[in-house]
Design a protein around this motif. Structure first.
Motif, mmCIF file in Angstrom:
data_model
loop_
_atom_site.group_PDB
_atom_site.id
_atom_site.type_symbol
_atom_site.label_atom_id
_atom_site.label_comp_id
_atom_site.label_asym_id
_atom_site.label_seq_id
_atom_site.Cartn_x
_atom_site.Cartn_y
_atom_site.Cartn_z
ATOM 1 N N ARG A 39 46.724 97.516 7.770
ATOM 2 C CA ARG A 39 45.680 97.612 6.619
ATOM 3 C C ARG A 39 46.530 97.610 5.630
ATOM 4 N N GLN A 40 46.173 96.712 4.406
ATOM 5 C CA GLN A 40 46.733 96.682 3.313
ATOM 6 C C GLN A 40 45.530 96.918 2.133
ATOM 7 N N GLY A 41 45.698 98.168 1.477
ATOM 8 C CA GLY A 41 44.826 98.499 0.479
ATOM 9 C C GLY A 41 43.554 98.628 1.202
ATOM 10 N N GLY A 42 42.387 97.871 0.808
ATOM 11 C CA GLY A 42 40.870 97.839 1.156
ATOM 12 C C GLY A 42 40.749 96.656 2.182
ATOM 13 N N ASP A 43 41.982 96.232 2.891
ATOM 14 C CA ASP A 43 41.629 95.209 3.649
ATOM 15 C C ASP A 43 42.207 95.261 4.891
ATOM 16 N N LEU A 44 42.008 94.450 5.938
ATOM 17 C CA LEU A 44 42.513 94.456 7.232
ATOM 18 C C LEU A 44 42.923 93.096 7.406
ATOM 19 N N TYR A 45 44.377 93.000 8.115
ATOM 20 C CA TYR A 45 44.957 91.654 8.128
ATOM 21 C C TYR A 45 45.438 91.566 9.486
ATOM 22 N N VAL A 46 45.177 90.329 10.000
ATOM 23 C CA VAL A 46 46.127 90.101 11.363
ATOM 24 C C VAL A 46 46.920 88.858 11.371
ATOM 25 N N ARG A 61 39.899 79.246 14.253
ATOM 26 C CA ARG A 61 39.598 78.549 13.251
ATOM 27 C C ARG A 61 38.305 77.589 13.417
ATOM 28 N N ASP A 62 37.735 77.467 14.583
ATOM 29 C CA ASP A 62 36.760 76.743 14.950
ATOM 30 C C ASP A 62 35.510 77.087 14.180
ATOM 31 N N ARG A 63 35.187 78.408 14.115
ATOM 32 C CA ARG A 63 33.910 78.945 13.643
ATOM 33 C C ARG A 63 34.080 80.013 12.518
ATOM 34 N N LEU A 64 35.474 80.212 12.351
ATOM 35 C CA LEU A 64 35.765 81.354 11.219
ATOM 36 C C LEU A 64 34.947 82.800 11.655
ATOM 37 N N ALA A 65 34.709 82.937 12.739
ATOM 38 C CA ALA A 65 33.790 84.157 13.011
ATOM 39 C C ALA A 65 34.343 84.796 14.269
ATOM 40 N N GLY A 66 33.788 86.008 14.571
ATOM 41 C CA GLY A 66 34.300 86.681 15.824
ATOM 42 C C GLY A 66 33.864 88.001 15.846
ATOM 43 N N HIS A 67 34.627 88.974 16.613
ATOM 44 C CA HIS A 67 34.310 90.480 16.867
ATOM 45 C C HIS A 67 35.779 90.914 17.133
ATOM 46 N N PHE A 79 36.747 85.487 9.504
ATOM 47 C CA PHE A 79 37.965 85.209 9.388
ATOM 48 C C PHE A 79 38.272 84.464 8.246
ATOM 49 N N GLU A 80 39.308 84.921 6.988
ATOM 50 C CA GLU A 80 39.642 84.113 5.882
ATOM 51 C C GLU A 80 40.990 83.887 6.046
ATOM 52 N N ASP A 81 41.461 83.021 5.311
ATOM 53 C CA ASP A 81 42.908 82.918 5.187
ATOM 54 C C ASP A 81 43.268 83.963 4.314
ATOM 55 N N ALA A 82 44.437 84.608 4.400
ATOM 56 C CA ALA A 82 44.934 85.518 3.330
ATOM 57 C C ALA A 82 45.675 84.756 2.215
ATOM 58 N N ASP A 83 45.533 85.356 1.189
ATOM 59 C CA ASP A 83 46.414 84.935 -0.036
ATOM 60 C C ASP A 83 47.979 85.061 0.327
ATOM 61 N N ASP A 84 48.580 84.107 0.191
ATOM 62 C CA ASP A 84 50.115 83.981 0.338
ATOM 63 C C ASP A 84 51.058 85.122 -0.361
ATOM 64 N N VAL A 121 36.896 90.231 7.360
ATOM 65 C CA VAL A 121 35.816 90.517 6.576
ATOM 66 C C VAL A 121 34.732 91.071 7.364
ATOM 67 N N ARG A 122 34.264 92.161 7.519
ATOM 68 C CA ARG A 122 32.956 92.523 8.000
ATOM 69 C C ARG A 122 31.803 91.869 7.834
ATOM 70 N N ALA A 123 31.239 91.335 8.892
ATOM 71 C CA ALA A 123 30.076 90.408 8.717
ATOM 72 C C ALA A 123 29.072 91.185 8.656
#
Length: 123
Positions: A39-46, A61-67, A79-84, A121-123
């Motif tokens: 967790r970084q602030g109000g976000d989750l990262y993997v 990367r195929d559908r940018l969606a999951g569980h 799934f969103e690319d994080a800000d470098d 990002v929660r869908a």
């Protein structure tokens, strides 16, 4: 906005591991993998410790969606690319959570792994 409640952020952020599953071309779920989450602030990262060649990462990367499942929370995600610009802070979150001296932390904070950082990002 990431769509997570404060309770979900805390529960997932405190969990040692996360089960992550990407969606296949037909919209079904692929085989889940166990990974680390921070967790970084109000976000989750993997990140993919094995870099962009990892099969679970390529699947995202195929559908940018999951569980995801962690800390008793089950949620569909995008799934969103994080800000470098956040890489150093996310590295610090991995070190704080999993131990700065761990060899695995050295791998998850490597340039290769950093290149795969995704925001959940929660869908």
């Amino acid at each position: 906005m990431s769509g997570w409640t404060e309770d979900e952020l805390a529960r997932i952020g405190d969990a040692g591991e996360m089960r992550i599953t990407s969606r296949d071309g037909g919209g079904g779920l692929r085989r889940p993998r166990t990974i680390w989450v921070v967790r970084q602030g109000g976000d989750l990262y993997v990140r993919s410790v094995n870099g962009p060649g990892s099969s679970w990462y390529r699947g995202t990367r195929d559908r940018l969606a999951g569980h995801v499942s962690a800390g008793g929370v089950e949620a569909d995600v995008a799934f969103e690319d994080a800000d470098d610009a956040l890489d150093d802070r996310i590295d610090a979150a991995y070190r704080d959570k999993y131990g700065a001296s761990s060899a695995a932390v050295g791998s998850i904070t490597s340039a290769t792994a950093r290149s795969t950082t995704m925001r959940l990002v929660r869908a």
